[in-house]
Design a protein around this motif. Structure first.
Motif, mmCIF file in Angstrom:
data_model
loop_
_atom_site.group_PDB
_atom_site.id
_atom_site.type_symbol
_atom_site.label_atom_id
_atom_site.label_comp_id
_atom_site.label_asym_id
_atom_site.label_seq_id
_atom_site.Cartn_x
_atom_site.Cartn_y
_atom_site.Cartn_z
ATOM 1 N N SER A 1 -20.341 14.627 22.615
ATOM 2 C CA SER A 1 -21.015 13.566 21.864
ATOM 3 C C SER A 1 -20.308 12.229 22.032
ATOM 4 C CB SER A 1 -21.081 13.947 20.379
ATOM 5 O OG SER A 1 -21.853 15.123 20.189
ATOM 6 N N TYR A 2 -19.008 12.260 22.175
ATOM 7 C CA TYR A 2 -18.240 11.033 22.427
ATOM 8 C C TYR A 2 -18.733 10.363 23.705
ATOM 9 C CZ TYR A 2 -14.033 8.099 23.060
ATOM 10 O OH TYR A 2 -13.160 7.043 23.227
ATOM 11 N N LEU A 3 -18.942 11.164 24.746
ATOM 12 C CA LEU A 3 -19.362 10.611 26.035
ATOM 13 C C LEU A 3 -20.742 9.969 25.945
ATOM 14 C CD1 LEU A 3 -18.151 13.440 28.460
ATOM 15 C CD2 LEU A 3 -16.911 11.397 27.695
ATOM 16 N N VAL A 4 -21.689 10.652 25.291
ATOM 17 C CA VAL A 4 -23.030 10.060 25.197
ATOM 18 C C VAL A 4 -23.039 8.889 24.229
ATOM 19 C CG1 VAL A 4 -24.146 12.215 25.873
ATOM 20 C CG2 VAL A 4 -23.903 11.685 23.434
ATOM 21 N N GLY A 5 -22.097 8.875 23.281
ATOM 22 C CA GLY A 5 -21.961 7.717 22.386
ATOM 23 C C GLY A 5 -21.519 6.487 23.154
ATOM 24 N N MET A 6 -20.594 6.675 24.070
ATOM 25 C CA MET A 6 -20.181 5.568 24.934
ATOM 26 C C MET A 6 -21.374 5.022 25.712
ATOM 27 S SD MET A 6 -16.615 6.934 26.652
ATOM 28 C CE MET A 6 -16.516 5.480 27.709
ATOM 29 N N MET A 7 -22.117 5.934 26.307
ATOM 30 C CA MET A 7 -23.255 5.547 27.127
ATOM 31 C C MET A 7 -24.313 4.829 26.288
ATOM 32 S SD MET A 7 -25.310 7.973 29.828
ATOM 33 C CE MET A 7 -23.788 8.470 30.638
ATOM 34 N N ALA A 8 -24.543 5.325 25.064
ATOM 35 C CA ALA A 8 -25.539 4.709 24.185
ATOM 36 C C ALA A 8 -25.157 3.281 23.837
ATOM 37 C CB ALA A 8 -25.689 5.546 22.910
ATOM 38 N N ALA A 9 -23.889 3.065 23.480
ATOM 39 C CA ALA A 9 -23.448 1.721 23.108
ATOM 40 C C ALA A 9 -23.542 0.759 24.284
ATOM 41 C CB ALA A 9 -22.018 1.777 22.569
ATOM 42 N N MET A 10 -23.215 1.245 25.467
ATOM 43 C CA MET A 10 -23.294 0.384 26.651
ATOM 44 C C MET A 10 -24.738 0.058 27.023
ATOM 45 S SD MET A 10 -20.173 1.692 29.141
ATOM 46 C CE MET A 10 -20.393 3.442 28.912
ATOM 47 N N ALA A 11 -25.660 0.972 26.699
ATOM 48 C CA ALA A 11 -27.071 0.744 27.029
ATOM 49 C C ALA A 11 -27.790 -0.080 25.967
ATOM 50 C CB ALA A 11 -27.787 2.085 27.196
ATOM 51 N N SER A 12 -27.250 -0.109 24.757
ATOM 52 C CA SER A 12 -27.931 -0.787 23.649
ATOM 53 C C SER A 12 -28.003 -2.298 23.853
ATOM 54 C CB SER A 12 -27.211 -0.497 22.333
ATOM 55 O OG SER A 12 -27.801 -1.225 21.267
ATOM 56 N N LYS A 13 -29.167 -2.849 23.580
ATOM 57 C CA LYS A 13 -29.362 -4.299 23.642
ATOM 58 C C LYS A 13 -29.286 -4.932 22.267
ATOM 59 C CE LYS A 13 -32.243 -4.267 27.850
ATOM 60 N NZ LYS A 13 -31.996 -2.860 28.181
ATOM 61 N N THR A 14 -29.480 -4.134 21.227
ATOM 62 C CA THR A 14 -29.465 -4.665 19.857
ATOM 63 C C THR A 14 -28.090 -4.579 19.201
ATOM 64 O OG1 THR A 14 -30.011 -2.511 18.880
ATOM 65 C CG2 THR A 14 -31.860 -3.928 19.553
ATOM 66 N N GLY A 15 -27.203 -3.771 19.777
ATOM 67 C CA GLY A 15 -25.896 -3.574 19.158
ATOM 68 C C GLY A 15 -25.932 -2.564 18.028
ATOM 69 N N THR A 16 -27.027 -1.786 17.929
ATOM 70 C CA THR A 16 -27.159 -0.746 16.908
ATOM 71 C C THR A 16 -27.606 0.548 17.566
ATOM 72 O OG1 THR A 16 -27.757 -2.320 15.167
ATOM 73 C CG2 THR A 16 -28.349 -0.027 14.796
ATOM 74 N N VAL A 17 -26.859 1.617 17.323
ATOM 75 C CA VAL A 17 -27.233 2.935 17.814
ATOM 76 C C VAL A 17 -27.295 3.879 16.621
ATOM 77 C CG1 VAL A 17 -26.173 2.533 20.073
ATOM 78 C CG2 VAL A 17 -24.838 3.652 18.268
ATOM 79 N N SER A 18 -27.982 4.997 16.782
ATOM 80 C CA SER A 18 -28.156 5.872 15.628
ATOM 81 C C SER A 18 -28.190 7.344 16.002
ATOM 82 C CB SER A 18 -29.437 5.493 14.874
ATOM 83 O OG SER A 18 -30.564 5.571 15.732
ATOM 84 N N PHE A 19 -28.161 8.174 14.954
ATOM 85 C CA PHE A 19 -28.093 9.625 15.097
ATOM 86 C C PHE A 19 -29.041 10.266 14.096
ATOM 87 C CE2 PHE A 19 -26.426 13.681 13.593
ATOM 88 C CZ PHE A 19 -26.200 14.371 14.774
ATOM 89 N N ILE A 20 -29.757 11.296 14.543
ATOM 90 C CA ILE A 20 -30.592 12.093 13.653
ATOM 91 C C ILE A 20 -30.201 13.557 13.821
ATOM 92 C CG2 ILE A 20 -32.935 12.888 13.121
ATOM 93 C CD1 ILE A 20 -33.944 10.134 13.983
ATOM 94 N N GLY A 21 -29.724 14.148 12.728
ATOM 95 C CA GLY A 21 -29.324 15.543 12.758
ATOM 96 C C GLY A 21 -30.394 16.426 12.152
ATOM 97 N N GLY A 22 -30.272 17.715 12.363
ATOM 98 C CA GLY A 22 -31.182 18.676 11.748
ATOM 99 C C GLY A 22 -30.697 18.993 10.342
ATOM 100 N N MET A 23 -30.241 20.213 10.127
ATOM 101 C CA MET A 23 -29.721 20.607 8.825
ATOM 102 C C MET A 23 -28.357 19.969 8.611
ATOM 103 S SD MET A 23 -29.318 24.497 7.464
ATOM 104 C CE MET A 23 -28.672 24.875 5.822
ATOM 105 N N ASP A 24 -28.157 19.434 7.427
ATOM 106 C CA ASP A 24 -26.920 18.715 7.124
ATOM 107 C C ASP A 24 -25.780 19.694 6.873
ATOM 108 O OD1 ASP A 24 -24.983 16.921 6.450
ATOM 109 O OD2 ASP A 24 -26.017 16.063 4.725
ATOM 110 N N ILE A 25 -25.045 20.002 7.928
ATOM 111 C CA ILE A 25 -23.908 20.912 7.875
ATOM 112 C C ILE A 25 -22.767 20.293 8.678
ATOM 113 C CG2 ILE A 25 -25.228 23.044 7.546
ATOM 114 C CD1 ILE A 25 -25.119 23.465 10.583
ATOM 115 N N PRO A 26 -21.506 20.730 8.444
ATOM 116 C CA PRO A 26 -20.376 20.150 9.167
ATOM 117 C C PRO A 26 -20.532 20.185 10.690
ATOM 118 C CG PRO A 26 -19.576 21.407 7.311
ATOM 119 C CD PRO A 26 -21.059 21.660 7.382
ATOM 120 N N LEU A 27 -21.124 21.245 11.224
ATOM 121 C CA LEU A 27 -21.329 21.342 12.666
ATOM 122 C C LEU A 27 -22.125 20.151 13.191
ATOM 123 C CD1 LEU A 27 -21.357 22.954 15.378
ATOM 124 C CD2 LEU A 27 -23.487 23.984 14.569
ATOM 125 N N ILE A 28 -23.208 19.798 12.511
ATOM 126 C CA ILE A 28 -24.048 18.691 12.961
ATOM 127 C C ILE A 28 -23.374 17.350 12.690
ATOM 128 C CG2 ILE A 28 -26.301 17.581 12.700
ATOM 129 C CD1 ILE A 28 -26.284 20.264 14.218
#
Length: 334
Positions: A133-160
């Protein structure tokens, strides 16, 4: 021949194929369905790879509700399946309740946890989701034009939350001032299979400025990816390579090699070593996907930066914080 079996009155299907001289392995998919295009489907692909390579057959079961978990395990063990591979943390307690009654059967929990001292015939397989997830987070921030990235998880548990935390860390590593938004779909297993809710959350996050959304939500995530494509922003898939679902719209996918875990378990058969495993970036247990569907979205500079970070993680020079160690994230508040 295929025997159709109802468990506790529900329409679960247990596929029993012609037996071999040795015990057949079995797999139980988590709620969300075998063809969720994500976690469960990766498990299915691993089982299919084993079957095609060996000519072997396996039993499989798709659950329809929580109440089926323990009975499903007992039914398969009584049928002589070995090993019995399960996906999702929800199988942990049922396995702990059943394993002692079948000491000669090997059980596997992928993404769960069963005490190996109390249940020596159970293999726990986990992943370092935060590293991928760290790696795709880097890629997301570099691709973002708005300076805002986000995450949507399924069930709210520590794993997610661990996915979200790794993603936020990677994003802020390349853009310290990036804005990070996080949403969870729900607090029950139904959160894994609600693409309509996923789409609603994606649209709400776009309204808050996000232009790259990472979904770690099982079948719900397909709704996230669809909405992102419809809204003209990018998404990040999870577990399986989901780049093909919306070519040119999915920045990348965070790969979690559930297929490898299933394949290796079935290949070992009843000789399976039950020493606890954690499949990390160094072991190729996690990573990110590149193919023709996202090649135009990832610049050489982005890929070079991500690959350099991956090398540092593998060597131990860079340590990505695991949310599950203290239920805290240094890069974001949940």
């Amino acid at each position: 021949m295929t025997l159709m079996k109802n468990l506790m009155g529900a329409a679960a299907t247990l596929a029993l194929t012609a037996g071999l001289a040795s015990a057949e392995p079995a797999i139980i998919y988590d709620l969300g369905g075998k063809f969720d295009k994500s976690f469960n489907e990766a498990a299915f692909n691993g089982a299919e790879k084993w079957a095609k390579e060996t000519g072997g057959t396996y039993k499989e079961l798709e659950m329809q509700n929580e109440a089926q978990r323990e009975q499903a395990l007992r039914s398969l063990a009584e049928e002589g399946a070995n090993p019995i591979v399960t996906t999702g943390f929800g199988m942990s307690d049922p396995i702990a309740a059943v394993a002692a009654d079948f000491p000669d059967t090997k059980f596997v929990t992928i993404d769960g946890w069963v005490d190996p001292a109390a249940h020596p015939n159970v293999l726990t397989i986990g992943f370092s989701e935060h590293e991928g997830s760290y790696l795709v987070g880097m890629m997301a921030a570099m691709a973002s034009k708005t300076g805002t990235v986000s995450f949507i998880g399924g069930m709210d548990i520590p794993l997610i939350r661990n996915f979200a935390c790794g993603y936020a860390q990677g994003a802020k590593a390349v853009k310290p001032d990036v804005t990070f938004i996080s949403s969870m779909t729900g607090t029950t297993p139904a959160a894994w299979n609600d693409p309509v809710k996923g789409a609603e959350l994606a649209k709400a996050q776009k309204a808050q400025g996000s232009d790259v959304i990472f979904a770690a939500a099982g079948g719900t995530g397909v709704g996230v990816l669809q909405a992102a494509a419809d809204e003209g922003i990018l998404s990040v898939g999870v577990d399986s390579n989901q780049n093909y679902l919306f070519p040119g719209k999915v920045l990348t996918s965070m790969l979690k090699r559930v297929d490898v875990a299933v394949y290796n378990s079935m290949k070992a058969g009843d000789a399976l070593d039950t020493t606890t495993q954690t499949l990390d970036l160094k072991a190729d247990g996690v990573g990110y996907a590149m193919d023709d569907n996202n090649a135009a979205l990832v610049t050489p500079e982005m890929k070079a930066a991500v690959d350099a970070a991956a090398d540092k993680i593998k060597s131990g020079e860079l340590v990505v914080h695991d949310y599950r160690t203290d239920n805290m994230c240094p890069a974001a508040e949940f």
